[in-house]
Design an enzyme around this catalytic site. Structure first.
Site, PDB file in Angstrom:
ATOM      1  N   LYS A  22       0.831  -1.206   0.000  1.00  0.00           N
ATOM      2  CA  LYS A  22       0.000   0.000   0.000  1.00  0.00           C
ATOM      3  C   LYS A  22       0.865   1.256   0.000  1.00  0.00           C
ATOM      4  O   LYS A  22       0.650   2.176  -0.798  1.00  0.00           O
ATOM      5  CB  LYS A  22      -0.904   0.018   1.242  1.00  0.00           C
ATOM      6  CG  LYS A  22      -1.596   1.349   1.475  1.00  0.00           C
ATOM      7  CD  LYS A  22      -2.498   1.331   2.680  1.00  0.00           C
ATOM      8  CE  LYS A  22      -1.849   1.701   3.987  1.00  0.00           C
ATOM      9  NZ  LYS A  22      -1.534   3.144   4.126  1.00  0.00           N
ATOM     10  N   ASN A  23       1.851   1.288   0.892  1.00  0.00           N
ATOM     11  CA  ASN A  23       2.617   2.525   1.060  1.00  0.00           C
ATOM     12  C   ASN A  23       3.602   2.790  -0.072  1.00  0.00           C
ATOM     13  O   ASN A  23       4.192   3.865  -0.140  1.00  0.00           O
ATOM     14  CB  ASN A  23       3.352   2.532   2.402  1.00  0.00           C
ATOM     15  CG  ASN A  23       2.394   2.764   3.561  1.00  0.00           C
ATOM     16  OD1 ASN A  23       1.203   3.017   3.344  1.00  0.00           O
ATOM     17  ND2 ASN A  23       2.897   2.667   4.777  1.00  0.00           N
ATOM     18  N   CYS A 116      -6.113  13.228  12.845  1.00  0.00           N
ATOM     19  CA  CYS A 116      -5.922  11.822  12.538  1.00  0.00           C
ATOM     20  C   CYS A 116      -5.909  11.041  13.838  1.00  0.00           C
ATOM     21  O   CYS A 116      -5.420  11.534  14.854  1.00  0.00           O
ATOM     22  CB  CYS A 116      -4.597  11.676  11.810  1.00  0.00           C
ATOM     23  SG  CYS A 116      -4.049  10.006  11.668  1.00  0.00           S
ATOM     24  N   ARG A 121       0.320  14.568  13.286  1.00  0.00           N
ATOM     25  CA  ARG A 121       0.814  14.359  11.915  1.00  0.00           C
ATOM     26  C   ARG A 121       0.767  15.608  11.035  1.00  0.00           C
ATOM     27  O   ARG A 121      -0.011  15.694  10.092  1.00  0.00           O
ATOM     28  CB  ARG A 121       0.038  13.223  11.253  1.00  0.00           C
ATOM     29  CG  ARG A 121       0.187  11.919  11.978  1.00  0.00           C
ATOM     30  CD  ARG A 121      -0.525  10.799  11.304  1.00  0.00           C
ATOM     31  NE  ARG A 121       0.291  10.074  10.357  1.00  0.00           N
ATOM     32  CZ  ARG A 121      -0.115   8.999   9.710  1.00  0.00           C
ATOM     33  NH1 ARG A 121      -1.313   8.541   9.891  1.00  0.00           N
ATOM     34  NH2 ARG A 121       0.672   8.374   8.874  1.00  0.00           N
ATOM     35  N   ASP A 304       4.379   0.730  12.139  1.00  0.00           N
ATOM     36  CA  ASP A 304       3.214   0.037  11.582  1.00  0.00           C
ATOM     37  C   ASP A 304       3.111  -1.430  12.014  1.00  0.00           C
ATOM     38  O   ASP A 304       2.148  -2.106  11.666  1.00  0.00           O
ATOM     39  CB  ASP A 304       3.232   0.116  10.043  1.00  0.00           C
ATOM     40  CG  ASP A 304       2.847   1.500   9.536  1.00  0.00           C
ATOM     41  OD1 ASP A 304       2.382   2.331  10.339  1.00  0.00           O
ATOM     42  OD2 ASP A 304       3.004   1.755   8.323  1.00  0.00           O
ATOM     43  N   ARG A 396      -8.683  -0.508   4.372  1.00  0.00           N
ATOM     44  CA  ARG A 396      -7.792   0.511   3.810  1.00  0.00           C
ATOM     45  C   ARG A 396      -6.436  -0.095   3.448  1.00  0.00           C
ATOM     46  O   ARG A 396      -5.772   0.411   2.551  1.00  0.00           O
ATOM     47  CB  ARG A 396      -7.556   1.634   4.840  1.00  0.00           C
ATOM     48  CG  ARG A 396      -8.727   2.555   5.031  1.00  0.00           C
ATOM     49  CD  ARG A 396      -8.320   3.718   5.914  1.00  0.00           C
ATOM     50  NE  ARG A 396      -6.990   4.158   5.534  1.00  0.00           N
ATOM     51  CZ  ARG A 396      -6.080   4.664   6.356  1.00  0.00           C
ATOM     52  NH1 ARG A 396      -6.381   4.845   7.619  1.00  0.00           N
ATOM     53  NH2 ARG A 396      -4.899   5.031   5.929  1.00  0.00           N
TER      54      ARG A 396
HETATM   55  C1  UD1 Z   1       4.097   6.967   6.525  1.00  0.00           C
HETATM   56  C2  UD1 Z   1       3.289   5.733   6.278  1.00  0.00           C
HETATM   57  C3  UD1 Z   1       2.689   5.218   7.573  1.00  0.00           C
HETATM   58  C4  UD1 Z   1       3.776   5.037   8.632  1.00  0.00           C
HETATM   59  C5  UD1 Z   1       4.627   6.285   8.764  1.00  0.00           C
HETATM   60  C6  UD1 Z   1       5.813   6.098   9.674  1.00  0.00           C
HETATM   61  C7  UD1 Z   1       2.509   6.081   4.014  1.00  0.00           C
HETATM   62  C8  UD1 Z   1       1.372   6.360   3.101  1.00  0.00           C
HETATM   63  N1  UD1 Z   1       2.246   6.052   5.330  1.00  0.00           N
HETATM   64  O1  UD1 Z   1       3.208   7.962   7.023  1.00  0.00           O
HETATM   65  O2  UD1 Z   1       2.056   3.967   7.307  1.00  0.00           O
HETATM   66  O3  UD1 Z   1       3.169   4.768   9.880  1.00  0.00           O
HETATM   67  O4  UD1 Z   1       5.120   6.696   7.479  1.00  0.00           O
HETATM   68  O5  UD1 Z   1       6.598   5.054   9.232  1.00  0.00           O
HETATM   69  O6  UD1 Z   1       3.616   5.813   3.576  1.00  0.00           O
HETATM   70  N2  UD1 Z   1       6.129  14.866  10.679  1.00  0.00           N
HETATM   71  C9  UD1 Z   1       6.306  16.216  10.909  1.00  0.00           C
HETATM   72  N3  UD1 Z   1       6.169  17.095   9.877  1.00  0.00           N
HETATM   73  C10 UD1 Z   1       5.878  16.696   8.608  1.00  0.00           C
HETATM   74  C11 UD1 Z   1       5.703  15.318   8.355  1.00  0.00           C
HETATM   75  C12 UD1 Z   1       5.849  14.428   9.420  1.00  0.00           C
HETATM   76  O7  UD1 Z   1       6.569  16.614  12.036  1.00  0.00           O
HETATM   77  O8  UD1 Z   1       5.766  17.539   7.708  1.00  0.00           O
HETATM   78  C13 UD1 Z   1       6.270  13.895  11.785  1.00  0.00           C
HETATM   79  C14 UD1 Z   1       4.991  13.122  12.059  1.00  0.00           C
HETATM   80  O9  UD1 Z   1       4.121  13.823  12.911  1.00  0.00           O
HETATM   81  C15 UD1 Z   1       5.528  11.852  12.710  1.00  0.00           C
HETATM   82  C16 UD1 Z   1       6.867  11.653  11.981  1.00  0.00           C
HETATM   83  O10 UD1 Z   1       7.180  12.896  11.381  1.00  0.00           O
HETATM   84  O11 UD1 Z   1       5.781  12.077  14.061  1.00  0.00           O
HETATM   85  C17 UD1 Z   1       6.848  10.581  10.930  1.00  0.00           C
HETATM   86  O12 UD1 Z   1       5.744  10.789  10.068  1.00  0.00           O
HETATM   87  P1  UD1 Z   1       5.792  10.445   8.520  1.00  0.00           P
HETATM   88  O13 UD1 Z   1       6.962   9.592   8.214  1.00  0.00           O
HETATM   89  O14 UD1 Z   1       5.635  11.701   7.749  1.00  0.00           O
HETATM   90  O15 UD1 Z   1       4.477   9.596   8.344  1.00  0.00           O
HETATM   91  P2  UD1 Z   1       3.648   9.503   7.034  1.00  0.00           P
HETATM   92  O16 UD1 Z   1       4.552   9.736   5.871  1.00  0.00           O
HETATM   93  O17 UD1 Z   1       2.400  10.290   7.145  1.00  0.00           O
END
Ligand code: UD1
Length: 420
Positions: A22-23, A116, A121, A304, A396
């Site tokens: 999925k990811n 969320c 996030r 995850d 999902r």
């Molecule tokens: C992706 C995965 C999700 C997984 C996560 C962490 C997808 C579609 N989803 O989610 O399944 O659980 O990685 O491995 O690939 N953060 C910030 N600022 C930002 C972006 C992120 O502070 O602009 C923080 C988030 O709050 C969190 C951390 O960074 O604490 C990691 O999040 P992130 O890796 O961005 O998660 P996703 O990409 O949303």
């Protein structure tokens, strides 16, 4: 609304095939926005999140043709580069269209993802990175509104490792003028898969899979046919389900090299594991010892997989500690596991799990994707009947989960329930 009804207590046995990731599929589908030529993707899992993303790109005018596990897209006639709230709110990963839209069309309106279940996030790092590449970005009425002539290469340091942030900026940088360097980039295998897909379209990318990714922008990308990598989280979920039920399972169509941290923990919990590049066989050597773990960005233990291990630990010998360092509110499954008889205490970002002799079936409610997987595993372990409610979360991210588990001998059926 659907429920899963599980008759627990049967060890899983047999062979099952793992689906596409999925990811990896979600960002890869977004690369269709970067070229006017046709792109074809194989091994795309049939999931609700994939359906949401396809609806989103279709709503912008992308031509989408869907066959089982194969999607053909063409964005030659893209209309409005707008990602509306209604679609973005159901799936945060919709933010992945922002980078490609700005790179190819020079403007985009993408709804800010809403709250969320698993924490705040934010998407600040996506926005900062695009600004560093010259985009003017405003937040207007809940939308991220971006404008730019052509994005310019930049050196971008991300102070937190973000998976979709890295992917968004990679997709933006491939068509930018000049070279972009992403520092403290995510090293997740799905980032690598996206990189390989972009390279197959003519992108110039180096260092994907390390924490410094260098992207030399090109004028245009051409079409491609690309096969999405196997889902390492689905693989891990089935491995834990097999271990937790004392089963003996062979998973095929996997990428065992993407699962080191998970396999290590299963071995520590007393599993016997045999691997080839694309198959993993698991059975228990003896009693489930449980395992303490701490989540962190790849290659460390994935957030995850945390909830699924907690279900296994619930019936392990002794006490284990699960520490969550990525998301601040990712213990929603704890109170539901307690309803099945688990002894779990939460202290800050750590859950202390005291193994109990057995879990007992009950009705539980799924709250997010991986929490749902943990409840299914708990239901497979528990004595008697467990009903997992609100399984749309599960749909999902897990393709045909009840069929695959039935194939392994689980007593599991899907039941449709009219909402009152
Ligand atoms: C992706 C995965 C999700 C997984 C996560 C962490 C997808 C579609 N989803 O989610 O399944 O659980 O990685 O491995 O690939 N953060 C910030 N600022 C930002 C972006 C992120 O502070 O602009 C923080 C988030 O709050 C969190 C951390 O960074 O604490 C990691 O999040 P992130 O890796 O961005 O998660 P996703 O990409 O949303």
């Amino acid at each position: 609304m659907d429920q899963l009804v599980i008759a627990g207590g049967r060890p899983l046995a047999g062979e099952v095939e793992v689906s596409g990731a999925k990811n990896a599929a979600l960002p890869i589908l977004c690369v269709s926005l970067l070229t006017s030529q046709t792109v074809v993707f194989n091994n795309v899992p049939e999931l609700r999140d994939v359906g949401t993303l396809l609806r989103l790109v279709r709503s912008m005018g992308v031509a989408v043709e869907r066959k089982p596990n194969r999607v053909t897209l063409n964005s030659e006639t893209l209309g409005e580069p707008v990602a509306p709230y209604d679609l973005v709110k159901t799936m945060r990963a919709s933010i992945l269209v922002l980078g490609p839209l700005l790179a190819r069309f020079g403007h985009a309106r993408v709804s800010l993802p809403g709250g969320c279940a698993i924490g705040e996030r934010p998407v600040d790092l996506h926005i900062k990175g695009l600004q560093a590449m010259g985009a003017r970005i405003e937040i207007e009425h809940g939308y991220i509104v971006g404008e730019v002539g052509r994005l310019k290469g930049a050196r971008i340091f991300m102070d937190t490792v973000t998976v979709t942030g890295t992917e968004n900026l990679m997709m933006a940088a491939v068509l930018a003028e000049g070279t972009t360097v992403l520092e403290n980039a995510a090293r997740e295998p799905e980032v690598v898969d996206l990189g390989e897909c972009l390279i197959s379209m003519g992108a110039r990318i180096k260092g994907h899979g390390t924490d410094v990714i260098t992207i030399e922008g090109v004028q245009f990308l051409h079409g491609t046919e690309y096969t999405v990598m196997p889902d390492r989280i689905e693989t891990g979920t089935f491995l834990v389900a097999a271990a937790a039920t004392g089963g003996n399972v062979r998973l095929v169509g996997v990428r065992s090299d993407t699962l080191d941290a998970v396999l290590d923990k299963l071995i520590e919990a007393n599993a016997f594991i045999e691997c080839t590049a694309d198959q993993i066989r698991i059975r228990m050597r003896g009693p489930n010892h449980g395992v303490s773990l701490r989540t962190a960005p790849y290659p460390a233990f994935p957030t995850d997989m945390q909830a699924q291990f907690m279900a296994m630990n619930a019936v392990a010998q002794g006490t284990t500690v699960v520490t969550e360092t990525i998301f601040e509110n990712r213990f929603m499954h704890v109170q539901e596991l307690r309803r099945l008889g688990a002894n779990i205490e939460v202290e800050g970002n750590a859950a202390i799990i005291r193994g109990v002799e057995k879990l007992e079936g009950a009705t539980v409610m799924a709250t997010d994707l991986r929490a749902s997987a943990s409840l299914v595993i708990a239901g497979l372990i528990a004595h008697g009947e467990t009903v997992v409610d609100r399984i749309y979360h599960l749909d999902r991210g897990y393709e045909k989960i009840e069929q695959k588990l039935s194939q392994l001998g689980a007593g599991i059926v899907r039941r449709s329930v009219e909402e009152v």
